[in-house]
Design an enzyme around this catalytic site. Structure first.
Site, PDB file in Angstrom:
ATOM      1  N   TYR A   1      -2.719  -1.426   9.662  1.00 35.23           N
ATOM      2  CA  TYR A   1      -2.757  -1.866   8.269  1.00 35.23           C
ATOM      3  C   TYR A   1      -1.427  -1.595   7.580  1.00 35.23           C
ATOM      4  CZ  TYR A   1      -4.244  -2.054   3.358  1.00 35.23           C
ATOM      5  OH  TYR A   1      -4.350  -2.345   2.024  1.00 35.23           O
TER       6      TYR A   1
ATOM      7  N   SER B   1       0.846  -1.189   0.000  1.00 36.59           N
ATOM      8  CA  SER B   1       0.000   0.000   0.000  1.00 36.59           C
ATOM      9  C   SER B   1       0.878   1.234   0.000  1.00 36.59           C
ATOM     10  CB  SER B   1      -0.899   0.007   1.238  1.00 36.59           C
ATOM     11  OG  SER B   1      -1.576   1.249   1.377  1.00 36.59           O
TER      12      SER B   1
END
Length: 255
Positions: free
Chosen positions: A160, A147
């Site tokens: 995350y 990400s």
């Protein structure tokens, strides 16, 4: 490319979002696809139909990447699918794409939240890839999803982003250890994409889209089409010398 000599890609979480887009983009380039889904079999079969409409073979298999104990059974199902549909025992490309999202401030993140993220995004990627190694053809490719949040920091994404950072380190080690088999391993790090991910948090929030666009050099939020074609490119013969790299596809977010 004929069906007899076609390459095969395995995409986890291929029933929607980036996985679906990548599956269709690979099919357009002559690649057959095995996709996994956790719950929505109807979605997965719709993707299979879309791939078959392009003249490629496709199969959908159920898998929860957060449950390591299920991997031996999944590998046996995969072996059976490869034998029945392709009369071979190997596939060429692994796209570790399946995932869940979490938006919670550091002080609000529970142990259960954290464990789920680790199980799905890191432990699952680690041990599923390990279980699949005997079925990945020499000279194949592995692409792990990270990400943009592993590079830049936005409040509410600490857990995350941390597990995605772990995946990026794992990618480099896999590239080193699998190099003797000619297997290239890279990380793909999307920016903010308007998909179903995290309950369509980006797609359904105009204010968030406006903020993201203002912080992105290309002036808009990403779309699934911005990613699927890149996956197909990274699995193409023209990029075989790209290895152990983090490729960010964010339109120039926070640069």
């Amino acid at each position: 490319m004929s069906q007899a000599t076609s390459s095969i890609a395995l995409i986890t979480g291929g029933n929607r979002g980036l996985g679906k887009n990548a599956a269709l983009a690979l099919a357009a380039q002559g690649v057959d696809v095995i996709l996994t889904y956790r719950n929505n079999g109807d979605e997965a079969q719709s993707v299979v139909a879309g791939i078959q409409a392009q003249g490629r073979k496709a199969v959908a298999l159920q898998l929860d990447v957060g449950v390591v104990a299920s991997f031996p059974g999944f590998v046996e199902q995969l072996r059976d699918a490869l034998d029945r549909h392709w009369q071979r025992g190997h596939f060429n490309y692994l796209f570790n794409n399946a995932g869940t999202g979490l938006h919670a401030m550091f002080h609000e993140t529970t142990e259960a939240d954290f464990d789920e993220l680790v199980n799905v995004h890191f432990k699952g990627v680690f041990f599923l890839t390990q279980a699949l190694l005997p079925l990945i053809a020499d000279g194949g490719r592995i692409l792990n999803v990270s990400s943009g949040l592993a590079r830049f920091s936005l409040p509410g994404s600490s857990a995350y982003a941390c597990v995605k950072g772990a995946v990026e380190v794992l990618t480099r080690y896999l590239a080193k250890e699998l190099g003797s088999r000619g297997i290239a391993v890279n990380t793909l790090a999307p920016g903010a994409i308007a998909t179903d991910f995290r309950d369509a948090a980006v797609r359904n929030n105009p204010e968030l889209q406006k903020m993201i666009a203002a912080q992105t050099a290309l002036g808009r939020v990403g779309e699934a089409d911005d990613i699927g074609g890149l996956v197909a490119t990274l699995f193409s013969s023209s990029t075989g010398w790209v290895n152990a790299q983090r490729i960010e596809a964010s339109g120039g977010m926070f640069i």
